[in-house]
Write an enzyme that holds these catalytic residues in place. Sequence first.
Site, PDB file in Angstrom:
ATOM      1  N   LYS A  38       1.095  -1.385  -0.013  1.00  0.00           N
ATOM      2  CA  LYS A  38       0.246   0.117  -0.092  1.00  0.00           C
ATOM      3  C   LYS A  38       0.741   1.126   0.018  1.00  0.00           C
ATOM      4  O   LYS A  38       1.943   1.242   0.813  1.00  0.00           O
ATOM      5  CB  LYS A  38      -1.008   0.094   1.210  1.00  0.00           C
ATOM      6  CG  LYS A  38      -1.955  -1.068   1.222  1.00  0.00           C
ATOM      7  CD  LYS A  38      -2.947  -0.812   2.320  1.00  0.00           C
ATOM      8  CE  LYS A  38      -2.408  -1.523   3.668  1.00  0.00           C
ATOM      9  NZ  LYS A  38      -3.626  -1.708   4.621  1.00  0.00           N
ATOM     10  N   MET A  96      -3.889 -18.109  -6.711  1.00  0.00           N
ATOM     11  CA  MET A  96      -3.451 -16.856  -6.903  1.00  0.00           C
ATOM     12  C   MET A  96      -2.757 -16.609  -8.133  1.00  0.00           C
ATOM     13  O   MET A  96      -2.852 -17.539  -9.021  1.00  0.00           O
ATOM     14  CB  MET A  96      -2.583 -16.378  -5.732  1.00  0.00           C
ATOM     15  CG  MET A  96      -3.156 -15.836  -4.304  1.00  0.00           C
ATOM     16  SD  MET A  96      -1.969 -15.385  -3.280  1.00  0.00           S
ATOM     17  CE  MET A  96      -2.970 -14.624  -2.156  1.00  0.00           C
ATOM     18  N   THR A 155       8.105 -12.037  -7.513  1.00  0.00           N
ATOM     19  CA  THR A 155       6.728 -12.349  -7.335  1.00  0.00           C
ATOM     20  C   THR A 155       6.315 -13.963  -7.312  1.00  0.00           C
ATOM     21  O   THR A 155       6.989 -14.540  -8.163  1.00  0.00           O
ATOM     22  CB  THR A 155       6.059 -11.603  -8.585  1.00  0.00           C
ATOM     23  OG1 THR A 155       4.651 -12.170  -8.775  1.00  0.00           O
ATOM     24  CG2 THR A 155       6.954 -11.996  -9.686  1.00  0.00           C
ATOM     25  N   ILE A 156       5.314 -14.289  -6.644  1.00  0.00           N
ATOM     26  CA  ILE A 156       4.959 -15.826  -6.921  1.00  0.00           C
ATOM     27  C   ILE A 156       4.144 -15.621  -8.201  1.00  0.00           C
ATOM     28  O   ILE A 156       3.827 -16.936  -8.578  1.00  0.00           O
ATOM     29  CB  ILE A 156       3.802 -16.141  -5.462  1.00  0.00           C
ATOM     30  CG1 ILE A 156       2.652 -15.410  -5.508  1.00  0.00           C
ATOM     31  CG2 ILE A 156       4.676 -16.111  -4.216  1.00  0.00           C
ATOM     32  CD1 ILE A 156       1.489 -16.194  -4.704  1.00  0.00           C
ATOM     33  N   ASP A 157       3.562 -14.550  -8.838  1.00  0.00           N
ATOM     34  CA  ASP A 157       2.695 -14.703  -9.817  1.00  0.00           C
ATOM     35  C   ASP A 157       3.473 -15.142 -11.364  1.00  0.00           C
ATOM     36  O   ASP A 157       2.696 -15.360 -12.301  1.00  0.00           O
ATOM     37  CB  ASP A 157       2.116 -13.417  -9.974  1.00  0.00           C
ATOM     38  CG  ASP A 157       1.236 -12.988  -9.006  1.00  0.00           C
ATOM     39  OD1 ASP A 157       0.813 -13.930  -8.046  1.00  0.00           O
ATOM     40  OD2 ASP A 157       1.224 -11.737  -8.812  1.00  0.00           O
TER      41      ASP A 157
END
Length: 364
Positions: free
Chosen positions: A76, A184, A140-142
């Site tokens: 954030k 995810m 990143t896990i993505d």
Amino acid sequence: MKRCLIVTGGGDCPGLNAVIRAIVKRASHEKDWEIVGSIEAFNGILREPTEIVVLDEHKVAGIHYLGGTIIQTTNKGGPFAWPVKNKDGTWSAVDRSDEMLRKMQYLGIDAVINIGGDGSQRISQKLFEKGCNVIGVPKTIDNDLSATDSTFGYQTAVQIATEAVDKLVTTAASHNRVLILEVMGRYAGWIALNAAVAGGAEICLLPEFPYDVDKVLERVNKRFARDRGFVNIVISEGAHARGKDYSTLSQQEIGYENRRLGGVANVLMNELKDAGCEHSIRTTVLGHLQRGGIPIAYDRVLATQFGVKAFEMVLNNEFGKMVSYRHPNITSVSLEEAIQTPNLVGADTSLMKTARGIGISFGD
Ligand code: F6P
């Protein structure tokens, strides 16, 4: 003495601590460098009093297998969009980057290693454009960054998702049910695709290929036409039916700029029921289990390689670049290039062809 600041930004990811440890260990060979960490991304610099910690070999001993990040993180706000409450109770984003750069100068920071995903590397690029000596480390896990073959944390997430499919297969078979697993990945279907192939799912639904619910149901019914049928579906959180929008979670958090994806497993269950599915359906949302806990060996090794490379880039003044893995080498790319194109699953992706080859349906 020169000072290098480590920042971990965005969602946490298995392997972050291994990167931090590798940077500190590599830097310990150099007499004139001190490594410090900013607590909770750049917030540690922006806060009063400043929250930074000295990271020495003692501090990072044995953290290579620990999940999370010892210097904490946030997805954030940030130096270019710091959330400030207005008098009427609403919130505005304020650019505090100049103030932060002045503070870093005051703190004697000569270089920054920013470990994070696409959002964090956008911040790296903007700071670099303002004259900051910054190096990015992809996280990143993505697996949605195209400027690197892989990122640490991704294979750990795939492993966890696959273990979930393995567990759901036995309960689906025992009850003759449709089991839907939501994983995810944001707008990239890599975790879902890999888990579906590794776990032997019949149906895999990805953000890149909007599905047709009738085709999904057709496949479900085909499986149930067999004696004592059952179906396992892996669905990526960013998947959606053709012509429909992403499923999002409503709770908005101050300073959170991304859309919070989630809930698509239940959406699909309802769509299947509305389309006439008479079989028993259950849903599981794997959520943050995919990000927590220990990194698998592959990710620890990749993270360690990234950390050593990042500090060597500091020594060589290779600023404005991001560490990258291009098999078999650990190399670098400009930050500008690194943030340009997301890495999405394409129709020509060889794993897609493999998956179609073994009969996995994508509902398209
Ligand atoms: O980018 C990593 C990721 O885990 C995504 O797969 C997911 O959409 C998002 O972060 C979740 O973020 P948060 O931790 O804010 O819920």
